[in-house]
Each structure stands twice: as C-alpha cells, then as structure tokens.
Design a protein around this motif. Structure first.
Motif, short mmCIF file in Angstrom:
data_model
loop_
_atom_site.label_atom_id
_atom_site.label_comp_id
_atom_site.label_asym_id
_atom_site.label_seq_id
_atom_site.Cartn_x
_atom_site.Cartn_y
_atom_site.Cartn_z
N GLN A 110 3.86 -74.51 -52.85
CA GLN A 110 2.88 -73.69 -52.13
C GLN A 110 1.46 -74.18 -52.39
O GLN A 110 0.63 -74.25 -51.49
CB GLN A 110 3.02 -72.23 -52.56
CG GLN A 110 2.06 -71.25 -51.89
CD GLN A 110 2.33 -71.11 -50.40
OE1 GLN A 110 3.41 -71.44 -49.93
NE2 GLN A 110 1.34 -70.63 -49.66
N GLU A 111 1.19 -74.53 -53.63
CA GLU A 111 -0.14 -75.05 -53.98
C GLU A 111 -0.41 -76.37 -53.27
O GLU A 111 -1.52 -76.60 -52.77
CB GLU A 111 -0.24 -75.23 -55.50
CG GLU A 111 -0.26 -73.93 -56.28
CD GLU A 111 -0.18 -74.17 -57.78
OE1 GLU A 111 -0.13 -75.36 -58.18
OE2 GLU A 111 -0.17 -73.18 -58.53
N ALA A 112 0.60 -77.22 -53.21
CA ALA A 112 0.43 -78.51 -52.52
C ALA A 112 0.16 -78.29 -51.04
O ALA A 112 -0.69 -78.98 -50.45
CB ALA A 112 1.70 -79.36 -52.72
N GLY A 129 8.25 -73.68 -41.19
CA GLY A 129 8.58 -72.26 -41.24
C GLY A 129 7.71 -71.42 -42.15
O GLY A 129 7.88 -70.21 -42.23
N THR A 130 6.76 -72.05 -42.85
CA THR A 130 5.89 -71.30 -43.76
C THR A 130 4.61 -70.89 -43.04
O THR A 130 4.29 -71.39 -41.97
CB THR A 130 5.52 -72.15 -44.98
OG1 THR A 130 4.75 -73.29 -44.55
CG2 THR A 130 6.77 -72.64 -45.71
N GLY A 131 3.87 -69.97 -43.67
CA GLY A 131 2.62 -69.52 -43.08
C GLY A 131 1.63 -70.65 -42.90
O GLY A 131 0.92 -70.71 -41.88
N VAL A 132 1.56 -71.56 -43.88
CA VAL A 132 0.61 -72.66 -43.77
C VAL A 132 0.99 -73.61 -42.63
O VAL A 132 0.14 -74.17 -41.95
CB VAL A 132 0.49 -73.44 -45.10
CG1 VAL A 132 -0.25 -72.63 -46.15
CG2 VAL A 132 1.86 -73.87 -45.61
N LEU A 154 -3.28 -79.40 -49.03
CA LEU A 154 -3.25 -80.26 -47.84
C LEU A 154 -3.88 -79.56 -46.64
O LEU A 154 -4.60 -80.19 -45.86
CB LEU A 154 -1.79 -80.63 -47.53
CG LEU A 154 -1.56 -81.77 -46.53
CD1 LEU A 154 -2.31 -83.03 -46.97
CD2 LEU A 154 -0.06 -82.06 -46.42
N LEU A 155 -3.65 -78.26 -46.53
CA LEU A 155 -4.26 -77.50 -45.44
C LEU A 155 -5.77 -77.47 -45.59
O LEU A 155 -6.51 -77.65 -44.60
CB LEU A 155 -3.70 -76.08 -45.41
CG LEU A 155 -4.19 -75.19 -44.26
CD1 LEU A 155 -3.69 -75.73 -42.92
CD2 LEU A 155 -3.70 -73.75 -44.46
#
Length: 267
Positions: free
Chosen positions: A32-34, A67-70, A38-39
C-alpha cells in the motif's frame, strides 16, 4: 496417543497459519505504501507538466495494484489527461477499465459517464447517438440515489441526456431530464446547469417570468457554492431577459438604466 498426535498437528498448523498471517500484514502495508508513493510521484509529474511521466506512473499503479483505490484514482487521472490531449481512444480505454475493474462503485459510474460524454459532440449517426444515450441512462439506472446519494455523475448524465434531447428538438424530454436532476440530486454545478437549461426552454416558449425566476435561482445556488462562472453566465442571461423582455412588457425602455457611450442612443 493418536488423539495427542492430532492435537499436536492441529497446534502446529495453527502456529503456521498465525505466522503466515503476521507476515502478510507488513507485506500488505508495504504494498500500500509503495502504491501511494508511486501515485504521489505521478501527481507531482502531472503538476509539473510532465504528462508523459505522469501517464507512465499512473499506468504502473493501475497494473501493479489492480482493483485498489489507488488504481481507481490512477485510471481517473489517465482518463482526464488523455481526454484533454484529444486521445479519445486512450481515454475511452481508461473509462472502460474503470467500468470493468470497479463494478458497482463510483469509479464505474464515472467510467460510464465519460464514455458517453466523450462521444457526445462526435456522435452523428442514430446508432451512435443511441449508444451515448444508453451510456448516460446506465448511470442513473445502476446507481440509484439511495445507495449512492452523493454521486455527482448521475446528475451530470441527466444533464447531458437533456442536451441530446435539445439537439433533437425535444423540449419536453429535455425539461423532464432537467426537472429530474433538480428534484432528485443534491445541489451542485449540474443542478445549476439544469436551471440554465430550463430557463432556455422557458424562453423558447415565451415564458419570460418563469425563465427569470429560474435564472435567479441558478444565481443564488451558484453564489452559495462559489461557482462564479455559472453565476456570471446566469446573471448575464437574466439581465438580457429583463432588458429585452420584461421591461418592454411593462412599458419601460429596454436600456433606460444603462449609460450611453459616445453619444449613442440605447433606446
């Protein structure tokens, strides 16, 4: 003895599962942090005007963290950038990925709206126009106000649908779409646009007073939300209605309160 072995095996399996679970927590957090890093890198590149680098990073986010929010955020930015660049094929692809990867979510609603919106001005054949209508219809049919009370794309789809009716000369159909937006959607720029559209229909019918009241409501809403562009547009139209229609109707001169310039008569 056999029961003791079974208990030992069960205990050992439980320990293995517990260790696996504990090890997976930091892994998920790291991922998630990665994704967030990147975002943020993509957003910085976009802010700096380096759209090529931004698109590369957004694409990486969407592919590595599907499929994730980011990933949804990344696809939305890709869609907007490509649309603004005139790359409608690329933008449509991003919109379709939002629809496919995020069913039943705000992202899917956004994808449906943009698929229709990007084709709105370019649709010419009846089949193309109907495809645009269907894309807009799916937004309010699939995403009802109860489950999605604050979904801005539903109001946007209704307003664009009304514009298609206006293009076809169907004032009654456009009026219904505008009224549905005002009656069923929270106040937003799109409800203000609905009032502007309604005012245009009333003017077309010669209902000057109703048009003026509707424009004044649009001004009030736009001012309360800080939408100065919409407020200015409505105010300009209202001024014309007053000067060209309402004042003459009560015997006043159209431009009696305006200042003359260079000796020109404004009567």
């Amino acid at each position: 003895m056999r029961q003791m072995n079974i208990r030992r095996q069960s205990t050992g399996l439980g320990i293995v599962l517990l260790c696996t679970a504990l090890l997976s927590v930091p892994t998920a957090a790291t991922a998630q942090e990665a994704a967030q890093r990147l975002l943020l890198s993509a957003e910085r590149s976009e802010q700096d005007g380096n759209l090529s680098a931004a698109l590369t990073d957004y694409e990486m986010v969407s592919r590595q963290f599907p499929g994730t929010g980011v990933a949804g955020q990344a696809l939305m930015r890709m869609l907007v950038i490509k649309r603004d660049e005139g790359d409608f094929a690329g933008a449509t692809n991003a919109a379709n990925r939002l629809i496919d990867d995020f069913p039943g979510t705000n992202h899917a609603a956004a994808g449906l709206f943009y698929v229709g919106d990007m084709q709105l001005d370019r649709a010419r054949k009846p089949s193309e126009i109907e495809a645009v209508r269907e894309s807009f219809r799916r937004v309010w049919l699939l995403f009802d106000p109860v489950a999605f009370p604050d979904l801005i794309y539903r109001a946007a789809a209704r307003v664009r649908y009304a514009e298609l009716d206006l293009r076809a000369g169907d004032l009654a159909g456009a009026e219904l779409s505008y009224l549905a937006t005002l009656e069923g959607e929270p106040m937003s720029e799109w409800t203000m646009r609905s009032r502007l559209g309604l005012a245009g229909i009333y003017l077309e019918r010669g209902e000057w007073t109703l048009a003026a009241e509707t424009l004044q409501q649009a001004i009030n809403e736009a001012t309360s939300l800080g939408k100065t562009e919409v407020a200015d547009e409505a105010r300009t139209r209202l001024t014309l209605v007053h000067r060209l229609m309402l004042r003459p109707a009560v015997g006043d001169k159209r431009w009696q309160s305006a200042k003359s310039m260079s000796g020109l008569s404004l009567n």
